[in-house]
Design an enzyme around this catalytic site. Structure first.
Site, PDB file in Angstrom:
ATOM      1  N   CYS A 148       5.894  57.115  52.229  1.00 28.70           N
ATOM      2  CA  CYS A 148       4.603  57.039  52.945  1.00 28.70           C
ATOM      3  C   CYS A 148       4.897  57.284  54.545  1.00 28.70           C
ATOM      4  CB  CYS A 148       4.015  55.571  52.759  1.00 28.70           C
ATOM      5  SG  CYS A 148       2.668  55.188  53.641  1.00 28.70           S
TER       6      CYS A 148
ATOM      7  N   LEU B 133      -6.939  59.760  57.972  1.00 27.69           N
ATOM      8  CA  LEU B 133      -6.702  61.057  59.079  1.00 27.69           C
ATOM      9  C   LEU B 133      -7.712  60.671  60.032  1.00 27.69           C
ATOM     10  CD1 LEU B 133      -6.908  64.848  57.940  1.00 27.69           C
ATOM     11  CD2 LEU B 133      -8.408  63.863  59.931  1.00 27.69           C
TER      12      LEU B 133
ATOM     13  N   HIS C 212      -1.885  59.753  58.057  1.00 26.51           N
ATOM     14  CA  HIS C 212      -1.217  58.813  57.251  1.00 26.51           C
ATOM     15  C   HIS C 212      -1.318  58.563  55.868  1.00 26.51           C
ATOM     16  CE1 HIS C 212      -0.260  54.348  56.735  1.00 26.51           C
ATOM     17  NE2 HIS C 212       0.736  54.805  56.468  1.00 26.51           N
TER      18      HIS C 212
ATOM     19  N   HIS D 188       8.383  56.596  55.959  1.00 23.81           N
ATOM     20  CA  HIS D 188       8.778  55.163  56.278  1.00 23.81           C
ATOM     21  C   HIS D 188       9.473  54.538  55.143  1.00 23.81           C
ATOM     22  CE1 HIS D 188       4.651  55.118  58.836  1.00 23.81           C
ATOM     23  NE2 HIS D 188       5.831  55.465  59.535  1.00 23.81           N
ATOM     24  N   ASN D 189       9.082  54.836  53.863  1.00 22.63           N
ATOM     25  CA  ASN D 189       9.753  54.051  52.687  1.00 22.63           C
ATOM     26  C   ASN D 189      10.806  54.994  52.012  1.00 22.63           C
ATOM     27  OD1 ASN D 189       7.711  52.160  53.428  1.00 22.63           O
ATOM     28  ND2 ASN D 189       6.495  52.451  51.955  1.00 22.63           N
TER      29      ASN D 189
ATOM     30  N   SER E 122      -4.612  50.610  64.230  1.00 28.46           N
ATOM     31  CA  SER E 122      -5.838  50.268  63.336  1.00 28.46           C
ATOM     32  C   SER E 122      -6.753  51.300  63.574  1.00 28.46           C
ATOM     33  CB  SER E 122      -6.376  48.841  63.277  1.00 28.46           C
ATOM     34  OG  SER E 122      -6.974  48.923  64.712  1.00 28.46           O
ATOM     35  N   MET E 123      -7.933  51.363  63.149  1.00 26.51           N
ATOM     36  CA  MET E 123      -8.829  52.734  63.253  1.00 26.51           C
ATOM     37  C   MET E 123      -9.711  52.315  64.665  1.00 26.51           C
ATOM     38  SD  MET E 123     -11.222  51.879  60.041  1.00 26.51           S
ATOM     39  CE  MET E 123     -11.794  50.328  59.637  1.00 26.51           C
TER      40      MET E 123
ATOM     41  N   HIS F 272       7.114  50.859  62.392  1.00 21.59           N
ATOM     42  CA  HIS F 272       6.199  51.647  61.785  1.00 21.59           C
ATOM     43  C   HIS F 272       4.953  51.658  62.002  1.00 21.59           C
ATOM     44  CE1 HIS F 272       5.283  49.134  58.833  1.00 21.59           C
ATOM     45  NE2 HIS F 272       4.812  50.023  57.935  1.00 21.59           N
TER      46      HIS F 272
ATOM     47  N   ALA G  93       1.427  48.410  63.270  1.00 22.55           N
ATOM     48  CA  ALA G  93       1.000  47.189  63.687  1.00 22.55           C
ATOM     49  C   ALA G  93       1.252  46.081  62.748  1.00 22.55           C
ATOM     50  CB  ALA G  93      -0.281  47.187  64.178  1.00 22.55           C
TER      51      ALA G  93
END
Lengths: 145, 476
Positions: B98, B205, B234, B324-325, B375-376, B399, B401
């Site tokens: 991810c 996106l 993301h 990330h993972n 966040s958005m 990576h 919040a």
């Protein structure tokens, strides 16, 4: 966490996990608790009552113990959600000699009519518990979403 | 988490000394506020990781660390195969690789504002997002194998991407050592119609504007100019990665006794790197990384098509793509000697320091871009790996919040329609197939990314270059 079973009637609930969602099923039997835990997975996406029972799917799995069996069962449910885009609103579960056989009923997700909130990725071993309490059976784990 | 239980190294670094079964110390990067807000489970999970065989130097938690599965999210740990080191499916997670990528557009904010509604509608119509969405691409088994082997390079070769993107993706767009034969028919089936889909949950996106520059020279080198528009994506390896994680976690749990592993938490399930199971997992997991890289490349292709309709002359250039993972085999110095270590980053970003040989020549003088999503409704950040990262956490940074509130709690607290309206008042357009999904992802449900990146900088993990503000968010 030590959840209290307050009723013999089968039901499900979600429990808190920081980033994801805990699913917990209660039942008079092990099978009922598993079926309720599966409904709690559907409830991550939509209220299970909103899934019309238009088609059915059979699920079979076996595992070395009851807890792994719960993870396997919920992951088999997630596989059907993922590949057939199914929203399942009813589960009939049978367990015998470590083998689970289930039938589930639901319908294909329709964009516009359903608004599933979030996709379950997998059932985890986190806070996994299957136990018989004086009031009935409990089956729970955290679902990665 | 209580600071009193930890050894304070400095204002941003805390240490849990080895105790009980732990083999190495645990190190937490956080200021006192972030530390105070951290779940106690981070300490317990980090100590569990510090007890795994073959772990070297320390188990690390990034400033955004929170309670995860086995490993904390925001956890970093390296294992030495020569010391019986392990690889853990739980330490990588379900959404293998991810990650986040950011594209520069060269467009001015004012140009975008004129057509923002239409652009949002078109992106939403063309980028498959949300539960049960499928992509336009269906892969047969042979193409699936080619994708799992080739990653973003495969996507480019098939016309769903741009050759010049590859240098700006970790592993140059293709993870070596992938073994598609270890990816099960079930995992393949889950992915057959999911290429080029965004997914749901915290995946998105976003069209953003560059709001502030912390380092103008470095920003210029990355193509970032104040007031210009960028696009950030993301998402991860979709159903295929989830199924690989599910299957190998189960096998590692069941076979742990065979390897003499006593696990305090089954989610820590792992296998020796030098075992048949460890090798099979690494082969499958690397194929999962390629799936994520291919998926983000296809999404980039779809995004470019949409932008071309509105701005025929605009060129969307990939700034960088981070994962990330992951668990990656990397060269590091251990006690002054070069070693090949298997570094798990679970909800953490690789952050190579300036001069690292894996970076493309144009980035080598400045370090690896680290892309931090908010966040958005809140800021995202572009950071760069820094020299001190060499000694801190194997070149890793935060990576994102991290959630402040559970999904159900957020859905009880906010209504999706209200969130959409409030964000529109701030000039942020939201498009999503699920209002409940929007409520669960409400900005208030997340911690403050600004505090996390500021701490990352002060702890010497990475340094800030630019702050981005959302304008349009396509939410799965």
């Amino acid at each position: 966490m030590n959840p209290q079973v307050t009723s013999l009637s089968p039901h499900w609930e979600h429990f808190h996990h920081g980033a994801d969602v805990g699913v917990r099923g209660f039942g008079r039997t092990l099978e009922e608790a598993f079926a309720q835990a599966a409904l709690a997975v559907t409830a991550v996406m939509i209220p299970p009552g909103e899934a019309r029972q238009k088609e059915s799917v059979r699920i079979e799995c076996d595992a070395p113990d009851r807890e792994i069996l719960l993870v396997d069962f919920l992951n088999a449910v997630i596989f059907e959600i993922s590949t057939r885009k199914l929203l399942l609103g009813r589960f009939d579960v049978r367990i015998s000699d470590g083998v689970l056989r289930a039938q589930a009923w639901g319908e294909t997700a329709e964009p516009g009519r359903h608004e599933p909130a979030v996709e379950p990725k997998g059932a985890t071993f986190t806070q996994l518990k299957v136990e018989h309490t004086p009031e009935g059976w409990l089956a729970q784990c955290v679902i990665d979403v | 988490m209580e600071a009193a239980k930890l050894t304070r190294i400095n204002d941003f670094t805390w240490r849990i000394e080895p105790h009980g079964a732990t083999r190495v110390p645990a190190v937490i990067y956080a200021d006192s506020n972030l530390l105070h807000g951290m779940d106690e489970m981070v300490e317990r999970q980090l100590s569990n990781v510090a007890a795994l065989p073959g772990i070297v130097r320390a188990a690390y938690a990034m400033p955004d660390a929170h309670w995860g599965y086995g490993f904390p999210i925001g956890g970093v740990a390296a294992f030495d195969p020569a010391q019986g080191g392990v690889v853990s499916a739980g330490g990588v997670g379900f959404d293998i690789s991810c990650g986040v990528r950011t594209l520069t557009t060269g467009l001015k904010t004012a140009q975008l504002r004129e057509i923002a509604d239409k652009l949002a509608d078109t992106l939403y119509a063309r980028i498959p997002a949300g539960v049960a969405s499928t992509g336009a691409i269906t892969l047969d088994d042979a193409e699936m194998t080619a994708m799992l082997q080739g990653g973003a390079r495969w996507a480019v070769a098939r016309g769903w991407g741009d050759e010049r993107d590859l240098a700006r993706i970790e592993e140059a767009g293709c993870m070596a050592g992938a073994d598609p034969a270890q990816v099960s028919p079930k995992a393949r089936e889950r992915q057959r119609r999911e290429m080029g889909t965004l997914g749901s949950g915290n995946h998105y996106l976003e069209v953003q504007r560059v709001e502030h520059l912390y380092d103008e020279k470095a920003a210029r080198a990355l193509g970032l100019r104040i007031g210009e528009v960028v696009v950030t994506i993301h998402c991860g390896s979709r159903g295929l990665g989830h199924q690989i994680g599910t299957e190998f976690l189960r096998e590692m749990v069941i076979r742990a006794p065979e390897f003499g592993l006593e696990l305090p938490d089954r989610e820590l399930a792992c296998a020796p790197i030098e075992s048949e199971l460890g090798r099979r997992y690494l082969g499958a997991m690397r194929a999962g990384i390629n799936c994520a890289l291919a998926n983000r490349e296809i999404l980039t292709h779809l995004t470019r098509d949409v932008f071309r309709e509105f701005f025929p002359d605009a060129s969307l250039e990939l700034l960088y793509d981070v994962s990330h993972n992951t668990c990656k085999e990397e060269a590091h110095l251990l006690e002054g000697r070069p070693r090949r270590l298997f570094v798990h980053r679970k909800g953490a970003t690789r952050a190579w320091w300036p001069g690292h040989e894996d970076l493309p020549p144009e980035l080598r003088p400045i370090g690896q871009p680290v892309l931090i999503g908010g966040s958005m409704g809140t800021e995202s950040y572009v950071l760069l790996g820094c020299e001190s990262g060499r000694d801190n956490a194997w070149g890793s940074a935060c990576h994102g919040a991290g959630r402040r509130m559970g999904r159900n709690q957020a859905a009880r607290h906010w209504k999706g329609k209200w969130v959409v309206k409030k964000l529109a008042e701030q000039g942020i357009l939201i498009r999503s197939p699920s209002l409940r999904g929007v409520a669960e992802e409400a900005p208030g449900a997340y911690k403050d990314a600004s505090a996390v990146v500021e701490c990352a900088e002060q702890a010497g993990l990475a340094r800030r270059v630019a702050r981005l503000r959302p304008m349009i968010c396509i939410k799965g």
